[in-house]
Structure formats: structure tokens, C-alpha cells
Design an enzyme around this catalytic site. Structure first.
Site, PDB file in Angstrom:
ATOM      1  N   ASP A   1       0.361  30.585  -4.908  1.00  8.75           N
ATOM      2  CA  ASP A   1      -0.474  30.252  -6.078  1.00  8.75           C
ATOM      3  C   ASP A   1      -1.484  29.175  -5.681  1.00  8.75           C
ATOM      4  O   ASP A   1      -1.105  28.057  -5.323  1.00  8.75           O
ATOM      5  CB  ASP A   1       0.437  29.729  -7.199  1.00  8.75           C
ATOM      6  CG  ASP A   1      -0.286  29.566  -8.530  1.00  8.75           C
ATOM      7  OD1 ASP A   1      -1.519  29.734  -8.563  1.00  8.75           O
ATOM      8  OD2 ASP A   1       0.396  29.281  -9.535  1.00  8.75           O
TER       9      ASP A   1
ATOM     10  N   GLU B   1      -2.932  34.155 -15.864  1.00  9.04           N
ATOM     11  CA  GLU B   1      -1.934  33.459 -16.688  1.00  9.04           C
ATOM     12  C   GLU B   1      -2.577  32.682 -17.824  1.00  9.04           C
ATOM     13  O   GLU B   1      -1.926  32.413 -18.823  1.00  9.04           O
ATOM     14  CB  GLU B   1      -1.041  32.556 -15.826  1.00  9.04           C
ATOM     15  CG  GLU B   1      -1.769  31.441 -15.111  1.00  9.04           C
ATOM     16  CD  GLU B   1      -0.856  30.650 -14.183  1.00  9.04           C
ATOM     17  OE1 GLU B   1      -0.118  31.280 -13.406  1.00  9.04           O
ATOM     18  OE2 GLU B   1      -0.871  29.412 -14.246  1.00  9.04           O
TER      19      GLU B   1
ATOM     20  N   ARG C   1      -2.032  38.977 -14.729  1.00  4.97           N
ATOM     21  CA  ARG C   1      -0.922  38.068 -15.049  1.00  4.97           C
ATOM     22  C   ARG C   1      -0.855  37.639 -16.508  1.00  4.97           C
ATOM     23  O   ARG C   1      -0.139  36.710 -16.867  1.00  4.97           O
ATOM     24  CB  ARG C   1      -1.031  36.820 -14.162  1.00  4.97           C
ATOM     25  CG  ARG C   1      -0.598  37.127 -12.749  1.00  4.97           C
ATOM     26  CD  ARG C   1      -0.647  35.951 -11.821  1.00  4.97           C
ATOM     27  NE  ARG C   1      -0.078  34.721 -12.306  1.00  4.97           N
ATOM     28  CZ  ARG C   1       1.209  34.512 -12.534  1.00  4.97           C
ATOM     29  NH1 ARG C   1       2.080  35.467 -12.313  1.00  4.97           N
ATOM     30  NH2 ARG C   1       1.634  33.343 -12.974  1.00  4.97           N
TER      31      ARG C   1
ATOM     32  N   ARG D   1       7.720  32.945  -4.015  1.00  2.31           N
ATOM     33  CA  ARG D   1       6.438  32.262  -3.924  1.00  2.31           C
ATOM     34  C   ARG D   1       6.651  30.938  -3.197  1.00  2.31           C
ATOM     35  O   ARG D   1       7.594  30.207  -3.492  1.00  2.31           O
ATOM     36  CB  ARG D   1       5.888  32.008  -5.333  1.00  2.31           C
ATOM     37  CG  ARG D   1       4.465  31.511  -5.317  1.00  2.31           C
ATOM     38  CD  ARG D   1       3.888  31.444  -6.708  1.00  2.31           C
ATOM     39  NE  ARG D   1       4.469  30.359  -7.479  1.00  2.31           N
ATOM     40  CZ  ARG D   1       4.176  30.128  -8.763  1.00  2.31           C
ATOM     41  NH1 ARG D   1       3.345  30.911  -9.400  1.00  2.31           N
ATOM     42  NH2 ARG D   1       4.723  29.127  -9.397  1.00  2.31           N
TER      43      ARG D   1
HETATM   44  O1  EZ4 Z   1       0.877  25.680 -14.100  1.00  2.00           O
HETATM   45  O2  EZ4 Z   1       2.827  27.319 -16.578  1.00  2.00           O
HETATM   46  O3  EZ4 Z   1       2.373  30.446 -12.000  1.00  2.00           O
HETATM   47  N1  EZ4 Z   1       2.679  29.492 -12.636  1.00  2.00           N
HETATM   48  C1  EZ4 Z   1       1.878  28.467 -12.944  1.00  2.00           C
HETATM   49  C2  EZ4 Z   1       2.475  27.455 -13.865  1.00  2.00           C
HETATM   50  C3  EZ4 Z   1       1.440  26.774 -14.747  1.00  2.00           C
HETATM   51  C4  EZ4 Z   1       2.131  26.280 -15.993  1.00  2.00           C
HETATM   52  C5  EZ4 Z   1       1.120  25.686 -16.962  1.00  2.00           C
HETATM   53  O4  EZ4 Z   1       1.730  25.387 -18.166  1.00  2.00           O
HETATM   54  O5  EZ4 Z   1       0.754  28.391 -12.483  1.00  2.00           O
HETATM   55  O6  EZ4 Z   1       3.220  26.523 -13.137  1.00  2.00           O
HETATM   56 CO    CO Z   2       0.179  30.312 -11.523  1.00  2.00          CO
END
Ligand code: EZ4
Ligand code: CO
Length: 419
Positions: free
Chosen positions: A227, A279, A300, A164
Site C-alpha cells: 500500500d 478505499e 477497493r 501485505r
Molecule cells: O488508512 O482505514 O488499506 N488500508 C488502509 C487503511 C486506512 C484507514 C483509514 O481510516 O489504507 O489503513
Molecule cells: Co489502503
């Protein structure tokens, strides 16, 4: 690490319960905060579960100590599904990150106990292996495109098959995903929330440039990911997706805020870039529409924030019949306990996609002895009975809790924005 097991549970037709006699919450900060639940049975078997909720840790500690543990004592640790339903339905107030992280910790610890009693790694109890190794993605980042690509080349040299890329946005004092520390990224960095600045315009300019250079310099064989961290509107995300299509990303993560599932339909209408989200999801109810309408490609949700292995397996099964694969969150706030649980999950489901993996510090690894290992781009579970991870309580005691918040984000005119 003591991973010793007890003899098998059955004695002819008599089921021997593993009565829960003790459960305690351990808070430790070996570089960052972790909340761990340890459950002990009358037969001396113990299991561990992760309950870490970054920036809101003590809310889960209280939920467990004050409201969950009193209900656990005396129950049969073997009744995992029943205890899950008891805690979920029994609360009346369902879902949410605090409650679901607490349930997740109980669930992980119970699977750990069952595996130890059976003398089998947890993945064997969940149907056995579907694959040899778990493909992970690493987090390459830098203050410039050059620095980010240099970091990506280091990951490639370590054998990573998926990387990533996150680079600093020119003109902004700090950017999500870009670390001061080259090896480790931890956004919860201050006693009170750090204030960050955001500019969508500047961001939308640099990302396509980063990926154009990345494909040219890293070649076609490596999977590339990015991301967005929930920062674009649907139409902006559609624009970015189109701009990145030529570089064949593995996925675009968290393109928009995740509360409104309809948002993703608009992105889908404009671009073929694969979409991943989830997430911050706590349960299947956060992603049901996304999955059944096939508005995403990767879900996720994680074992710690989405109700443990019991619930995550239901999400994965639902995703499987809709052709959606998994890509579990795996940042540093997911402790080695979560990572061990995630790997047992990842090898045992048919629709695994990829697993996020950020290295923990040596101190964290020492507090949580574990048996999984990285090799040539894949993480491997170990054959240790249970989850294959433990907590060294004495060592954990040497690292007291330190309050740490995730940052907040503002536009240049001071408007509160999504971090
Ligand atoms: O910002 O886990 O994909 N990973 C992320 C992380 C989140 C943190 C938040 O606690 O987006 O870096
Ligand atoms: Co993320």
C-alpha cells in the site's frame, strides 16, 4: 446473540410490509470509534448498518440523526432500492463520504432485515454463492525488513494466502502501516492529528529491497501486496512499479492520489504491476473512468463508504464487464457489521478478487457478536439469516466516544503532504 427470524413475508398475494418504527444511532469506542445504525420494524425485526467514517464520525451521526432518520420512520423496510434512491436523489447534494456512509448504513440495515424476514443469509438474496470462501490479505508490518518478514512468516503460518508488507522507512520517525502494537494497526491515534514526516526518496529505496528479500524468503506461492497510501506522483509510481515487477506483486495499492483518474493512465504506460485503488471512493462516479478505461485491476470501494450493498453491487457489475475485480477495503475502522456485509457481497459476485482483513480487538468483537470466521487464509460467511452480525447495545454503552484523528503528513521542509 439473538439472530431469531420472523416468518416469511408473503401471505398468498398480499405483501406484508415491515414498517420502520424506530431507528437509532449508536456510537461506541471499544478501542476505536464505531458508528452503528439500528433500524427496527413494527414486526419486531431489527437490522444493523455500519456508518463509521474514521476521524469524522460525528458528522455522519448528525447526518443520520438530523436528516435521514426522520425520513425513514413509517417506510416499508422491504423497499431497499426505493429508499436508497429516495436518500440519494432526494438530498439534491449527492455523493461524498459523509452522505454515502449514512446511506450505506441504512442500506446494510435494510438488507439485514430482509434476510432475517426471509430466513436467509443476505448473500442468498443477492444471487447465492459464487465461491466457497473469501481469500483475505493480512497486514504484516515491522520497524525493519527483518521484522516485517518475521511478521509475514507468522501470517503464512496462520494459513494466509496473501500478505501485505509495510516496513518502516529508514530515517523517518514513523511510517504509514507500521504499528506499535504487533497484533492491531489503528492509525487514528490521537485527540488531535499526529504530525508525520515523509520522504519519497527514502521510501522508494527501501520498498524494492523489502520485496526482493520477501520473494527470496517467503517463496513464490504467497501473494504479496503493498500500500503506497496515495503518496507518489504518477511517474514515481511508474518507477516503483517497474522496480517491483520482478517480484510479481498481487497489487500495488493507492499508488497516487485518487482524485485525478487520468493519473493512472501514466502509470499504466510504464509498468505491468497490477493496480488497486478506491478505499476512499464514495460512488461509481469516483471510479467510472478508471474502470471503463481499464486503468486499474482491482476496485477497493467498500460497502460502508460507497453507499452500501445496493450501490457496491452496481460498481462490481460495471467492473465485471471491464475485467476489473474487487478488493474491498477492510481495515479496523470497518466494523464487524461492514465485514459481515462485505463477506456476503464477496461470495455472491462473479468478479471477486480479494478482501482486506485486519483483526479487531476482543472488545470490538464482543460489542459486535458475529458469525463469520477465518480458516486457512479464507473468511467464511455463516448461514445465519441476515448479515450474521449484531450489536450488544448495553456493552456498547460502556465504551463512550473518544475523539480520534487520522495523522497528517509533512515533507521535511514543512510542506503539507498526503497522509
Ligand atoms: O488508512 O482505514 O488499506 N488500508 C488502509 C487503511 C486506512 C484507514 C483509514 O481510516 O489504507 O489503513
Ligand atoms: Co489502503
Amino acid at each position: 446473540m439473538d439472530m431469531s427470524t420472523k416468518p416469511a413475508v408473503s401471505r398468498g398475494d398480499v405483501a406484508i410490509p415491515q414498517k420502520i418504527v424506530d431507528a437509532r444511532v449508536i456510537v461506541t469506542c471499544p478501542g476505536r470509534n464505531f458508528v452503528t445504525l439500528k433500524i427496527v420494524t413494527d414486526q419486531g425485526v431489527h437490522g444493523v448498518g455500519d456508518a463509521t467514517l474514521n476521524g469524522r464520525e460525528l458528522a455522519v451521526v448528525s447526518y443520520l440523526r438530523d436528516h435521514v432518520i426522520p425520513c425513514l420512520i413509517g417506510r416499508d423496510a422491504h423497499r431497499i432500492e426505493d429508499i436508497w434512491q429516495y436518500l440519494y436523489r432526494g438530498a439534491y447534494w449527492r455523493g461524498g463520504p459523509v452522505g454515502m456512509s449514512a446511506i450505506a448504513a441504512v442500506d446494510m440495515a435494510l438488507w439485514d432485515i430482509k434476510g432475517k424476514v426471509a430466513g436467509l443469509p443476505v448473500y442468498q438474496l443477492m444471487g447465492g454463492r459464487c465461491r466457497d470462501g473469501v481469500m483475505v490479505y493480512g497486514h504484516a508490518n515491522g520497524e525493519s525488513i527483518d521484522a516485517t518478514l518475521a511478521a509475514a512468516k507468522e501470517y503464512a503460518a496462520l494459513g494466509y494466502k496473501a500478505i501485505r508488507l509495510q516496513c518502516a522507512v529508514p530515517g523517518l520517525p514513523s511510517t504509514y502501516g507500521v504499528s506499535k502494537d504487533k497484533l492491531f494497526y489503528e492509525p487514528a491515534d490521537a485527540d488531535l492529528p499526529t504530525e508525520n514526516l515523509w520522504s519519497t526518496e527514502a521510501y522508494m529505496r527501501v520498498v524494492p529491497e523489502l520485496f526482493a528479500r520477501a520473494r527470496a524468503e517467503l517463496g513464490d506461492d504467497v501473494h504479496l501486496l503493498h500500500d503506497v497510501h496515495h503518496r507518489l506522483t504518477p511517474i514515481e509510481a511508474a518507477r516503483l512499479g517497474k522496480d517491483l515487477e520482478a517480484y510479481r506483486l498481487f497489487w500495488l495499492e493507492d499508488a497516487v492520489v485518487a482524485e485525478n483518474q487520468e493519473n493512472f493512465r501514466l502509470i499504466r504506460q510504464h509498468t505491468t504491476i497490477p493496480l488497486a485503488v478506491g478505499e476512499i471512493f464514495s460512488s461509481i462516479w469516483d471510479c467510472k473512468d478508471l474502470i471503463q478505461n481499464q486503468l486499474i485491476d482491482y476496485i477497493r470501494a467498500t460497502v460502508v463508504h460507497a453507499g452500501g450493498l445496493t450501490h457496491l453491487r452496481k460498481i462490481a457489475a460495471f467492473a465485471d464487464i471491464h475485467n476489473v475485480r474487487t478488493g474491498c477495503h477492510g481495515a479496523t475502522d470497518l466494523s464487524p457489521v461492514s465485514m459481515a456485509a462485505a463477506l456476503n457481497f464477496d461470495v455472491s459476485i462473479p468478479n471477486f478478487g480479494i478482501q482486506e482483513y485486519m483483526r479487531h480487538t476482543d472488545a470490538t468483537d464482543a460489542v459486535f457478536p458475529h458469525a463469520y470466521r477465518f480458516e486457512d487464509g479464507y473468511l467464511h460467511v455463516n448461514e445465519t439469516p441476515g448479515l450474521g452480525v449484531d450489536i450488544d447495545e448495553d456493552l456498547a454503552g460502556e465504551f463512550p466516544y473518544r475523539r480520534a484523528y487520522l495523522p497528517v503528513n509533512r515533507l521535511r521542509d514543512g510542506t503539507m503532504y498526503h497522509w
